[in-house]
Design an enzyme around this catalytic site. Sequence first.
Site, PDB file in Angstrom:
ATOM      1  N   LYS A  14       0.996  -1.126  -0.178  1.00  0.00           N
ATOM      2  CA  LYS A  14       0.052   0.030  -0.155  1.00  0.00           C
ATOM      3  C   LYS A  14       0.878   1.158   0.001  1.00  0.00           C
ATOM      4  CE  LYS A  14      -2.435   1.711   3.666  1.00  0.00           C
ATOM      5  NZ  LYS A  14      -2.228   3.079   3.841  1.00  0.00           N
ATOM      6  N   ASP A  43      -3.580   4.365  -2.051  1.00  0.00           N
ATOM      7  CA  ASP A  43      -4.160   4.710  -0.962  1.00  0.00           C
ATOM      8  C   ASP A  43      -4.181   6.429  -1.013  1.00  0.00           C
ATOM      9  OD1 ASP A  43      -5.938   5.096   1.117  1.00  0.00           O
ATOM     10  OD2 ASP A  43      -4.209   4.321   2.555  1.00  0.00           O
ATOM     11  N   LYS A  95      -7.319   8.276  -1.409  1.00  0.00           N
ATOM     12  CA  LYS A  95      -8.800   8.579  -1.038  1.00  0.00           C
ATOM     13  C   LYS A  95      -9.038   9.878  -1.729  1.00  0.00           C
ATOM     14  CE  LYS A  95      -7.585   6.968   3.960  1.00  0.00           C
ATOM     15  NZ  LYS A  95      -6.260   6.671   3.853  1.00  0.00           N
ATOM     16  N   ASP A 113     -13.328  14.895  -4.832  1.00  0.00           N
ATOM     17  CA  ASP A 113     -13.216  16.226  -5.462  1.00  0.00           C
ATOM     18  C   ASP A 113     -14.334  16.061  -6.475  1.00  0.00           C
ATOM     19  OD1 ASP A 113     -12.434  18.495  -6.883  1.00  0.00           O
ATOM     20  OD2 ASP A 113     -10.331  17.991  -6.208  1.00  0.00           O
ATOM     21  N   THR A 127     -11.427   6.453  10.757  1.00  0.00           N
ATOM     22  CA  THR A 127     -11.399   5.827  12.120  1.00  0.00           C
ATOM     23  C   THR A 127     -10.955   7.181  13.049  1.00  0.00           C
ATOM     24  OG1 THR A 127      -9.441   4.913  11.575  1.00  0.00           O
ATOM     25  CG2 THR A 127     -11.067   3.607  11.737  1.00  0.00           C
ATOM     26  N   ARG A 145       3.385  -1.703  10.652  1.00  0.00           N
ATOM     27  CA  ARG A 145       4.587  -1.613  11.681  1.00  0.00           C
ATOM     28  C   ARG A 145       4.807  -3.183  12.017  1.00  0.00           C
ATOM     29  NH1 ARG A 145       2.013   3.504  14.515  1.00  0.00           N
ATOM     30  NH2 ARG A 145       0.166   2.630  13.574  1.00  0.00           N
TER      31      ARG A 145
HETATM   32  O1  C5P Z   1       1.124   0.149  11.064  1.00  0.00           O
HETATM   33  P1  C5P Z   1       0.272  -0.042  10.943  1.00  0.00           P
HETATM   34  O2  C5P Z   1      -0.410  -1.393  10.843  1.00  0.00           O
HETATM   35  O3  C5P Z   1      -0.787   0.728  12.313  1.00  0.00           O
HETATM   36  O4  C5P Z   1      -0.644   0.905   9.781  1.00  0.00           O
HETATM   37  C1  C5P Z   1      -1.975   0.717   9.241  1.00  0.00           C
HETATM   38  C2  C5P Z   1      -2.160   1.370   7.990  1.00  0.00           C
HETATM   39  O5  C5P Z   1      -3.384   1.508   7.664  1.00  0.00           O
HETATM   40  C3  C5P Z   1      -1.648   2.842   7.807  1.00  0.00           C
HETATM   41  O6  C5P Z   1      -1.205   3.240   6.497  1.00  0.00           O
HETATM   42  C4  C5P Z   1      -2.826   3.705   8.200  1.00  0.00           C
HETATM   43  O7  C5P Z   1      -2.584   4.910   7.839  1.00  0.00           O
HETATM   44  C5  C5P Z   1      -3.922   2.865   7.511  1.00  0.00           C
HETATM   45  N1  C5P Z   1      -5.213   3.041   7.988  1.00  0.00           N
HETATM   46  C6  C5P Z   1      -5.707   2.825   9.229  1.00  0.00           C
HETATM   47  N2  C5P Z   1      -6.773   3.051   9.815  1.00  0.00           N
HETATM   48  C7  C5P Z   1      -7.856   3.434   8.857  1.00  0.00           C
HETATM   49  C8  C5P Z   1      -7.536   3.542   7.564  1.00  0.00           C
HETATM   50  C9  C5P Z   1      -6.184   3.406   6.987  1.00  0.00           C
HETATM   51  O8  C5P Z   1      -4.692   2.463  10.060  1.00  0.00           O
HETATM   52  N3  C5P Z   1      -8.730   3.433   9.157  1.00  0.00           N
END
Ligand code: C5P
Length: 247
Positions: free
Chosen positions: A47, A74, A76, A79, A133, A224
């Site tokens: 992603k 991603d 999003k 517009d 979220t 992560r």
């Molecule tokens: O490191 P981690 O597993 O928390 O990363 C989650 C990924 O998913 C990040 O790129 C974050 O921006 C994305 N994301 C999220 N919650 C959402 C939408 C996207 O954590 N509701």
Amino acid sequence: MLNNKADSKTNIDKISGSKIIVALDYADATSAMSLVNQLDPTLCKLKVGKELFTAAGPQLVEQLVAKNFQVFLDLKFHDIPNTVAKACKAASDLGVWMLNVHASGGLEMMQAAKQAVEKSPNRPFLIAVTVLTSMNKAQLSLIGIKGTLENHVVRLAKLTKQAGLDGVVCSAGEAPKLRKELGSDFCLVTPGIRPENASLDDQKRVASPKAALSMGASYLVIGRPITQATQPLAALTQIYKEITQPQ
Ligand code: C5P
């Protein structure tokens, strides 16, 4: 399973690949590529979000595609319909596997986005973000949305389906309700995934990879727990095995 219907020349046929999407949350191409060079496209998709895309541009996306990774762009988009349609066309031309728009952009905007990607010889999955979220009921109320957050998520997910899009991004907690309301063909892409014993970082509502899939998720966005692991490939392989081994 997703709907593989008539548009069979599309990227949608690639549903069979890994359900793990590794979030490349990096500030530059060099850092992103040093992780990517340790990963395997048979085990995960990638992603690319706003930070990395803004810093590294379409060249990086093309590089990832050339390395045989399926890429979820991603960005999003939100517009006017014409602008979003052209942005979606440009993203499709990069060869991405999935891209997204904000469902709050409305039915016409999403329909225009769908029409644009359908013209692409390699039609990507097109999904929508319902409610970020980071928003809670108080924040929604400030922008004039009354009622519960859950109802607003379902309303926007239904609008997404009505526009003909392939699915939405949602938390694992929202997946059972959305799966029930939107049916088995609707793609649910779920972040907030943490293997057992992994650090939560800043995520508050998390599910393990297996639990999220059993709650109805189609794909898992994982950052992560893989990108910050001492051995990213080993961490990815472990999760892959966990979700693919028979019960
Ligand atoms: O490191 P981690 O597993 O928390 O990363 C989650 C990924 O998913 C990040 O790129 C974050 O921006 C994305 N994301 C999220 N919650 C959402 C939408 C996207 O954590 N509701």
